[in-house]
Write a protein that holds these residues in place. Structure first.
Motif, PDB file in Angstrom:
ATOM      1  N   ARG A   5      -9.954  -1.032   8.174  1.00 41.92           N
ATOM      2  CA  ARG A   5      -9.287  -0.430   9.351  1.00 41.92           C
ATOM      3  C   ARG A   5      -9.605  -1.225  10.612  1.00 41.92           C
ATOM      4  O   ARG A   5      -8.748  -1.430  11.464  1.00 41.92           O
ATOM      5  CB  ARG A   5      -9.750   1.018   9.512  1.00 41.92           C
ATOM      6  CG  ARG A   5      -9.331   1.901   8.331  1.00 41.92           C
ATOM      7  CD  ARG A   5      -9.574   3.369   8.614  1.00 41.92           C
ATOM      8  NE  ARG A   5      -9.231   4.181   7.460  1.00 41.92           N
ATOM      9  CZ  ARG A   5     -10.130   4.703   6.622  1.00 41.92           C
ATOM     10  NH1 ARG A   5     -11.428   4.525   6.816  1.00 41.92           N
ATOM     11  NH2 ARG A   5      -9.737   5.419   5.584  1.00 41.92           N
ATOM     12  N   ARG A  23      -3.444  -9.161   9.035  1.00 39.24           N
ATOM     13  CA  ARG A  23      -3.237  -8.039   9.953  1.00 39.24           C
ATOM     14  C   ARG A  23      -1.948  -7.333   9.577  1.00 39.24           C
ATOM     15  O   ARG A  23      -0.924  -7.994   9.391  1.00 39.24           O
ATOM     16  CB  ARG A  23      -3.132  -8.555  11.382  1.00 39.24           C
ATOM     17  CG  ARG A  23      -4.416  -8.488  12.138  1.00 39.24           C
ATOM     18  CD  ARG A  23      -4.361  -9.175  13.473  1.00 39.24           C
ATOM     19  NE  ARG A  23      -5.543 -10.010  13.617  1.00 39.24           N
ATOM     20  CZ  ARG A  23      -6.782  -9.528  13.756  1.00 39.24           C
ATOM     21  NH1 ARG A  23      -6.989  -8.225  13.805  1.00 39.24           N
ATOM     22  NH2 ARG A  23      -7.815 -10.336  13.857  1.00 39.24           N
ATOM     23  N   GLY A  24      -2.020  -6.020   9.442  1.00 39.08           N
ATOM     24  CA  GLY A  24      -0.813  -5.286   9.096  1.00 39.08           C
ATOM     25  C   GLY A  24      -0.592  -5.127   7.586  1.00 39.08           C
ATOM     26  O   GLY A  24       0.342  -4.454   7.172  1.00 39.08           O
ATOM     27  N   SER A  25      -1.432  -5.746   6.765  1.00 40.51           N
ATOM     28  CA  SER A  25      -1.336  -5.501   5.311  1.00 40.51           C
ATOM     29  C   SER A  25      -1.595  -4.021   5.059  1.00 40.51           C
ATOM     30  O   SER A  25      -2.305  -3.358   5.819  1.00 40.51           O
ATOM     31  CB  SER A  25      -2.415  -6.276   4.547  1.00 40.51           C
ATOM     32  OG  SER A  25      -2.197  -7.656   4.580  1.00 40.51           O
ATOM     33  N   LYS A  26      -0.999  -3.520   3.977  1.00 39.30           N
ATOM     34  CA  LYS A  26      -1.263  -2.145   3.552  1.00 39.30           C
ATOM     35  C   LYS A  26      -2.219  -2.188   2.372  1.00 39.30           C
ATOM     36  O   LYS A  26      -2.022  -2.995   1.453  1.00 39.30           O
ATOM     37  CB  LYS A  26       0.023  -1.507   3.038  1.00 39.30           C
ATOM     38  CG  LYS A  26       0.943  -0.970   4.105  1.00 39.30           C
ATOM     39  CD  LYS A  26       2.087  -0.207   3.414  1.00 39.30           C
ATOM     40  CE  LYS A  26       3.044   0.396   4.426  1.00 39.30           C
ATOM     41  NZ  LYS A  26       3.645  -0.559   5.347  1.00 39.30           N
ATOM     42  N   ASP A  45      -7.210  -3.995  11.580  1.00 38.41           N
ATOM     43  CA  ASP A  45      -5.774  -3.656  11.669  1.00 38.41           C
ATOM     44  C   ASP A  45      -5.076  -3.676  10.321  1.00 38.41           C
ATOM     45  O   ASP A  45      -3.919  -4.087  10.205  1.00 38.41           O
ATOM     46  CB  ASP A  45      -5.026  -4.617  12.621  1.00 38.41           C
ATOM     47  CG  ASP A  45      -5.481  -4.429  14.049  1.00 38.41           C
ATOM     48  OD1 ASP A  45      -6.000  -3.334  14.356  1.00 38.41           O
ATOM     49  OD2 ASP A  45      -5.343  -5.381  14.835  1.00 38.41           O
ATOM     50  N   ILE A  46      -5.810  -3.295   9.299  1.00 36.85           N
ATOM     51  CA  ILE A  46      -5.189  -3.169   7.989  1.00 36.85           C
ATOM     52  C   ILE A  46      -4.967  -1.683   7.752  1.00 36.85           C
ATOM     53  O   ILE A  46      -5.856  -0.865   8.000  1.00 36.85           O
ATOM     54  CB  ILE A  46      -6.103  -3.781   6.897  1.00 36.85           C
ATOM     55  CG1 ILE A  46      -6.148  -5.296   7.068  1.00 36.85           C
ATOM     56  CG2 ILE A  46      -5.628  -3.402   5.501  1.00 36.85           C
ATOM     57  CD1 ILE A  46      -7.285  -5.971   6.362  1.00 36.85           C
ATOM     58  N   GLU A  47      -3.754  -1.356   7.306  1.00 37.93           N
ATOM     59  CA  GLU A  47      -3.434   0.055   7.116  1.00 37.93           C
ATOM     60  C   GLU A  47      -4.010   0.536   5.780  1.00 37.93           C
ATOM     61  O   GLU A  47      -3.684  -0.028   4.727  1.00 37.93           O
ATOM     62  CB  GLU A  47      -1.908   0.224   7.128  1.00 37.93           C
ATOM     63  CG  GLU A  47      -1.481   1.668   7.087  1.00 37.93           C
ATOM     64  CD  GLU A  47       0.035   1.822   6.969  1.00 37.93           C
ATOM     65  OE1 GLU A  47       0.478   2.934   6.660  1.00 37.93           O
ATOM     66  OE2 GLU A  47       0.768   0.824   7.171  1.00 37.93           O
ATOM     67  N   VAL A  48      -4.868   1.546   5.853  1.00 40.22           N
ATOM     68  CA  VAL A  48      -5.502   2.046   4.639  1.00 40.22           C
ATOM     69  C   VAL A  48      -4.832   3.353   4.226  1.00 40.22           C
ATOM     70  O   VAL A  48      -4.734   4.288   5.018  1.00 40.22           O
ATOM     71  CB  VAL A  48      -7.010   2.277   4.864  1.00 40.22           C
ATOM     72  CG1 VAL A  48      -7.648   2.914   3.630  1.00 40.22           C
ATOM     73  CG2 VAL A  48      -7.694   0.962   5.194  1.00 40.22           C
ATOM     74  N   ILE A  49      -4.350   3.382   3.003  1.00 44.36           N
ATOM     75  CA  ILE A  49      -3.750   4.606   2.480  1.00 44.36           C
ATOM     76  C   ILE A  49      -4.634   5.073   1.338  1.00 44.36           C
ATOM     77  O   ILE A  49      -4.617   4.495   0.245  1.00 44.36           O
ATOM     78  CB  ILE A  49      -2.300   4.335   2.011  1.00 44.36           C
ATOM     79  CG1 ILE A  49      -1.470   3.876   3.217  1.00 44.36           C
ATOM     80  CG2 ILE A  49      -1.691   5.583   1.367  1.00 44.36           C
ATOM     81  CD1 ILE A  49      -0.419   2.878   2.897  1.00 44.36           C
ATOM     82  N   CYS A  62       2.013  10.238  -0.815  1.00 45.20           N
ATOM     83  CA  CYS A  62       2.262   9.219   0.215  1.00 45.20           C
ATOM     84  C   CYS A  62       3.542   9.448   1.005  1.00 45.20           C
ATOM     85  O   CYS A  62       3.875   8.666   1.887  1.00 45.20           O
ATOM     86  CB  CYS A  62       2.304   7.837  -0.417  1.00 45.20           C
ATOM     87  SG  CYS A  62       0.658   7.273  -0.843  1.00 45.20           S
TER      88      CYS A  62
END
Lengths: 193, 604
Positions: free
Chosen positions: A122, A90-93, A125-129, A192
């Motif tokens: 998503r 959770r919270g990984s980018k 809770d994984i941040e997707v860039i 980014c």
């Protein structure tokens, strides 16, 4: 991720993952960290799913990232962004190149490329860039610099000055590709920031 | 790329071993490419003052290094774990002859079988051949241990094995550079038949020496600087070596650790006294219970494989959770996705052969190389693959067992480099003992699987300098094969005719499939004029799709789409060639009967 971090590079053999992970490692070393990086050669390089694992910190023992402990994933292909899900937390980018490369079963009509695949990340809770690295690379004049575009994107989130990476590219990329790689790096970084 | 950083050099384990060998004053190095060992010689050959070569196989590589040692040179042989099986014959007797110049054999093991057919644990060779073995944990230590191995070799008159694994070979880390030292032994011929001629009478004497030497080595191991105790919480004490040490340090940073840099012979007193001071002794090692078995044989209670897996690689999590199951974190479950196995490259010449074999309903006895990927769908044209060179004798044995008239049911397939490694003797046997299964030699002019190494047929040395290029056709004829054909595998249709004719012959036949690997630098440099699809002509027969080329993909039609787009209502879809991926081989064009695949003349 300041004092230490685990960066998982994933993609398809031939996408330039090794160079991208090398530039990243040099950047972290330049910033004074210890680092170890693990790669797999041989059979894995023939268009298969590949990873490189980069760990940095004050002192790094193991060259392998534990499952559930990758802070950042650099995914060079969309489906490969999701394949290594058990490595994330959770919270990984996840910095993902939105390019699709069809695996054999899809190319031959035996399977379908999953739609909306990034939502799998998503939802957890994984941040997707998302970065259209191939298009950005083409916009600077060389599609093959997509890997360096990705490093540019990653650089925004690392405890290393952007200029340090530019120096590394200047020092380590052969002259005839130098300018275009610097532009690719800048394009990724800008996307980014 | 240069490797300098402020901390030191940033090197892979293999690069570090090359540097260590150079600094140790190595004079001669030989070996055969094999993942994960290949980059050692590829790097070592770039240093001045070291002679390096690719040998046709590992046995020749070790014997070459042994010869160099006999005249006093420090010599290195490198190979992957299964290569040591090939080199085992000279290894076991080199243990008796001993050395003059230091002799180090690097065995690069591949736990997890990232690129191997088995995951044997080559620490067992040190025990069986009665030679010392050092085992580094990371690139920095790997570099240091090469020099230590040479000194040990000369001090104890023995070959020394340096065992690494994939996660040392292909891990990059910071390494400190040193200076090249002069090897201590003067180079020159010295006749010592009592030591070098292993007739039974002399071998019996050396046999006694071997035991004395290992006893001395065992004593030396007790104070060897790479065997060390790292003090800590003594409720649990870990004995470990190699990369496993790193996982122990991360999983249990507070614990007391006995790190064995020399994993054979073992420092019994050191282990015994460490065991006496800890609450519980746990042995953490990858693959076999090697340390554990020998520690238990000393009568020291310990736990190892009852906790730690004996298959595959370890990592920090595996080690931690094996010992402390409650520490297992909640992980995200994997999402089901289409697999992405490795594949032959677009334009790979092997594809033309395997496409034909997949249509010919034969048993295909395969071998070790890129072409083993011919096993995968849609080609699915390999039925056995065991070890280097086995394809030919396995086909021979099958034909002998199946009996008269079975020669047209089995073929063997082998690469150029693999044929020269250990396929030749198989062909000699097939001719000598009369079996007629066709042998297909895939001559792509290079050792491709391991990343483009030269071999005796490719016309270049390890440095890329010109070398004699072995005449494969002439060799096969000299062995006694009367029917030797050469085909261009990119012409799929013509190749089929030749394969059919060869398979039907009741005398031994060889088909040499000759076209260069698309990854060869000269192939990459040419600007290919790629193929593209005239989609209007495509009838959706899927002939090209069955090649399994990464540049060709299938687009299925939605309902009613075929008619809307002017195709037959029953057509299921169309093929498309990705012109960027296409490498211009033309195999698909040779199969397309509808003029739907066209060469893009002057497009680029």
């Amino acid at each position: 991720m300041n004092d230490q971090g685990n960066i998982l590079f994933s993609g398809v053999g031939g996408q330039g993952i090794l160079l991208a992970s090398e530039i990243t490692a040099y950047g972290l070393l330049r910033a004074g960290y210890d680092a170890k990086k693990s790669e797999v050669h041989g059979m894995a390089q023939r268009g298969g799913s590949v990873t490189a694992q980069l760990r940095y910190g004050k002192k790094v023992y193991s060259p392998l990232i534990e499952p559930g402990r990758a802070d950042v994933q650099m995914a060079f292909e969309m489906m490969e962004a999701v394949r290594y899900l058990p490595y994330l937390h959770r919270g990984s980018k996840v910095i993902v190149n939105t390019q699709k490369i069809l695996p054999p079963a899809v190319a031959t009509g035996q399977a379908v490329y999953p739609e909306g695949i990034l939502d799998e990340l998503r939802r957890r809770d994984i941040e997707v860039i998302a970065v259209d690295a191939f298009e950005l690379a083409r916009s600077v004049g060389e599609g093959r610099t997509a890997n360096v575009v990705m490093v540019g994107a990653l650089s925004v989130f690392l405890p290393v000055e952007g200029e340090v990476f530019a120096e590394i590219i200047r020092a380590r990329v052969p002259e005839r590709f130098r300018e275009v790689n610097l532009e690719a790096f800048a394009a990724g970084r800008k996307a980014c920031q | 790329m240069t490797h300098d950083t402020t901390q030191g050099l940033w090197l892979s384990g293999n690069e570090a071993i090359a540097l260590g060998a150079y600094e140790a004053g190595v004079k001669v190095a030989s070996g055969y490419p094999g993942t994960p060992s290949t980059e050692i010689l590829e790097n070592l050959c770039t240093y001045q003052g070291v002679y390096c070569e690719w040998a046709p196989n590992e046995k020749v590589g070790l014997e070459t290094a042994l010869g160099a040692s006999f005249v006093g040179a420090r010599a290195l042989a490198t190979m992957k774990h299964v290569g040591v099986n090939v080199a085992a014959d000279p290894l076991f007797t080199a243990s008796y002859t001993g050395v003059r110049g230091g002799l180090v054999l690097v065995s690069a093991d591949d736990p997890e079988m990232h690129s191997s057919q088995n995951e044997q644990d080559n620490r067992n060779y040190a025990f069986a051949a009665k030679v010392p073995m050092l085992e580094p944990s990371d690139p920095s230590e790997a570099k240091e241990m090469v020099g230590a191995a040479f000194r040990l070799s000369e001090e104890l008159d023995t070959p020394v094995m340096l065992r690494i694994t994939t996660r040392v070979s292909h891990v990059k880390g910071v390494v400190t550079k040193g200076v090249r030292e002069e090897a201590p032994v003067a180079i020159g011929i010295e006749k010592v038949p009592g030591k070098l001629v292993m007739l039974p009478a002399m071998a019996r004497k050396r046999r006694v020496y071997v035991e004395e030497r290992m006893a001395r080595c065992k004593k030396l191991a007790e104070a060897y600087p790479y065997n060390r105790i790292e003090d800590g919480d003594r409720r649990r004490g870990f004995v470990t070596s190699g990369v496993s040490y790193l996982y122990v340090k991360e999983a249990f940073p507070e614990a007391a650790v006995l790190k064995l840099g020399m994993c054979w012979p073992l420092p019994e007193e050191m282990i015994r006294s460490f065991a006496a001071t800890v609450g519980e002794l746990i042995v953490v090692e990858e693959l076999d219970p090697f340390l554990e078995t020998h520690i238990k044989a000393m009568g020291i209670p310990c736990r190892g494989k009852e906790l730690i897996p004996n298959q595959g690689e370890l990592n920090t999590a595996i080690v931690r959770e094996a010992i402390d199951p409650a520490s297992r974190p909640q992980l995200f479950a994997p999402v089901e996705l289409p697999n992405r196995p490795p594949n032959m490259c677009a334009g790979c010449p092997h594809r033309g052969i395997f496409y034909n074999l997949s249509r010919m309903k034969l048993f295909v006895s395969g071998d070790i190389g890129c072409y083993t990927l011919g096993f995968l769908p849609p080609l699915s044209a390999m039925d056995a693959c065991v070890c280097m060179g086995a394809s030919v004798p396995i086909a021979h044995g099958m034909v002998k067992a199946l009996g008269e008239g079975s020669h047209d049911k089995v073929v063997s397939v082998i690469g150029d480099s693999t044929f020269l490694h250990s396929g030749i003797t198989g062909l000699v046997n097939s001719v000598y003992n009369g079996s007629a299964a066709t042998l297909i030699i895939l001559d792509n002019r290079i050792t491709a699987m391991t990343g483009q190494q030269h071999n005796p047929a490719s016309g270049g040395t390890i440095l890329g300098d010109p070398a004699p290029s072995l005449d494969l056709e002439g060799l096969c004829r000299a062995i006694g094969v009367k029917h030797v054909f050469t085909v261009n595998p990119h012409d799929v249709v013509e190749t089929r005719k030749v394969l059919k004719a060869a398979v039907e012959l009741s005398e031994p036949s060889v088909v040499i499939s000759r076209a260069p690997c698309v990854l060869l630098p000269e192939m990459k440099e040419r600007r290919p004029v790629s193929y593209f699809t005239n989609q209007d002509n495509c009838v959706g027969c899927m002939s090209c799709i069955r090649l399994g080329c990464p540049a060709i993909s299938w687009t299925a039609f939605a309902e009613g789409e075929a008619e809307r787009r002017g195709y037959r209502a029953t057509q299921k879809g169309v093929s498309k060639i990705d012109e960027i991926l296409c490498n211009d081989c033309g195999q698909c064009a040779s199969l397309c009967k509808f003029n739907a695949i066209t060469r893009g003349e002057g497009k680029k």
